[in-house]
Write an enzyme that holds these catalytic residues in place. Structure first.
Site, PDB file in Angstrom:
ATOM      1  N   HIS A  89       0.841  -1.203   0.000  1.00  0.00           N
ATOM      2  CA  HIS A  89       0.000   0.000   0.000  1.00  0.00           C
ATOM      3  C   HIS A  89       0.877   1.254   0.000  1.00  0.00           C
ATOM      4  O   HIS A  89       2.050   1.199   0.369  1.00  0.00           O
ATOM      5  CB  HIS A  89      -0.863   0.047   1.268  1.00  0.00           C
ATOM      6  CG  HIS A  89      -1.976  -0.956   1.323  1.00  0.00           C
ATOM      7  ND1 HIS A  89      -2.104  -1.863   2.347  1.00  0.00           N
ATOM      8  CD2 HIS A  89      -3.025  -1.174   0.497  1.00  0.00           C
ATOM      9  CE1 HIS A  89      -3.191  -2.604   2.151  1.00  0.00           C
ATOM     10  NE2 HIS A  89      -3.761  -2.215   1.038  1.00  0.00           N
ATOM     11  N   CYS A  92      -2.103   0.150   9.951  1.00  0.00           N
ATOM     12  CA  CYS A  92      -3.068  -0.854   9.452  1.00  0.00           C
ATOM     13  C   CYS A  92      -4.013  -1.371  10.527  1.00  0.00           C
ATOM     14  O   CYS A  92      -5.099  -1.853  10.225  1.00  0.00           O
ATOM     15  CB  CYS A  92      -2.327  -2.071   8.915  1.00  0.00           C
ATOM     16  SG  CYS A  92      -0.878  -1.671   7.988  1.00  0.00           S
TER      17      CYS A  92
HETATM   18  C1  CIR Z   1      -3.253  -7.913   3.372  1.00  0.00           C
HETATM   19  O1  CIR Z   1      -2.477  -8.347   2.527  1.00  0.00           O
HETATM   20  O2  CIR Z   1      -4.325  -7.417   3.079  1.00  0.00           O
HETATM   21  C2  CIR Z   1      -2.850  -8.050   4.825  1.00  0.00           C
HETATM   22  N1  CIR Z   1      -2.108  -9.246   5.010  1.00  0.00           N
HETATM   23  C3  CIR Z   1      -2.030  -6.865   5.280  1.00  0.00           C
HETATM   24  C4  CIR Z   1      -2.775  -5.571   5.236  1.00  0.00           C
HETATM   25  C5  CIR Z   1      -1.956  -4.445   5.759  1.00  0.00           C
HETATM   26  N2  CIR Z   1      -2.672  -3.245   5.725  1.00  0.00           N
HETATM   27  C6  CIR Z   1      -2.130  -2.049   5.477  1.00  0.00           C
HETATM   28  O3  CIR Z   1      -0.970  -1.938   5.105  1.00  0.00           O
HETATM   29  N3  CIR Z   1      -2.914  -0.987   5.572  1.00  0.00           N
END
Ligand code: CIR
Length: 261
Positions: A161, A248
């Site tokens: 992201h 996150c």
């Molecule tokens: C994903 O791949 O969606 C999760 N394992 C990690 C999400 C992390 N979120 C973020 O960076 N905002």
């Protein structure tokens, strides 16, 4: 106004999470639970009221609530998740967000994840990533422009992201890993590079008067402190293995005084 942090309990299936740029590693679930408690406690100590939801712990990535919505003072935007395994997360969060903001869902085939949206004053930097497409950026722009926000799309290819590579410090300088993102695309704002040996250190959260930094990034934390900002270090090793950082794990926003939660 009180600062509210929405969080979600980690899934016992966290190890089955989505991974895009990292290889799978064993995740210590009891430690993840303990680190999540520590995270919530740190946010409380920084002045936030923390609400920990337990809506769908069977979904491996449920702890990463930031991705499900974009919350601004004027509205909350419910995200069409860029990956099918996460599409049942936003409907649960919607119920909670409706207590605080008018909620606008963006429908598929647009995709957008909150981790790709960084607000800096009245500008939204939005990652065009494997999770957020051009239609998602356009739909977001149409919703926020009437409220005086401008939107700048930033191409992301080397990390999950936008916020994996860039977040804002309290003075609106951007904390950036220039190896992961082309800083020319970020606009004219001043940039502070992370410590080069800590590639995932750019994901920090400003909460109350503190910059929250993952404890695994001590040199970047020291650098932020030397810039004059109080730093709160938080152990998050198990979430880093799931490709998540400090931002996150919560949706942070000002709650109306008296709003129920
Ligand atoms: C994903 O791949 O969606 C999760 N394992 C990690 C999400 C992390 N979120 C973020 O960076 N905002």
């Amino acid at each position: 106004m009180p600062l509210l942090a929405l969080t979600h309990v980690p899934s016992p299936d966290l190890e089955k999470c989505q991974l895009t740029h990292l290889r799978a590693q064993p995740i210590d679930y009891p430690l993840a639970i303990e680190q999540h408690r520590g995270y919530c406690e740190a946010l409380r100590e920084c002045g936030a009221r923390v609400l920990t939801l337990d809506l769908y712990r069977q979904l491996p990535d449920c702890v990463f609530v930031e991705d499900t919505a974009v919350v601004l003072d004027e509205m909350a935007i419910l995200c069409p998740m860029g990956v099918a395994s996460r599409r049942n997360e936003p409907p649960g969060i919607e119920i909670e967000l409706k207590r605080h903001r008018p909620v606008y869902p963006i429908p598929l085939p647009a995709t957008l994840e909150g981790g790709d949206v960084l607000r800096v004053g009245r500008e939204l930097l939005v990652g065009l990533s494997s999770r957020t497409n051009a239609a998602g950026v356009e739909a977001l722009t149409n919703l926020v422009r009437p409220h005086g926000y401008s939107v700048r799309a930033v191409t992301i290819s080397k990390c999950l992201h936008l916020k994996s590579a860039c977040t804002a410090l309290p003075d609106e300088r951007l904390l950036v890993n220039p190896e992961l993102i082309d800083i020319q695309t970020l606009g004219k704002g001043a940039v502070v590079p992370i410590h080069p040996e800590e590639p995932w250190a750019a994901d920090v959260a400003f909460v109350g008067n503190h910059v929250c930094v993952a404890a695994g990034h001590p040199r970047t934390a020291d650098k932020i402190e030397r810039l004059g900002f109080p730093v709160r270090r938080i152990e998050l090793s198990e979430f880093a293995k799931a490709e998540g950082g400090v931002t996150c794990l919560s949706l942070l926003f000002e709650a109306e005084p008296g709003a129920t939660s």
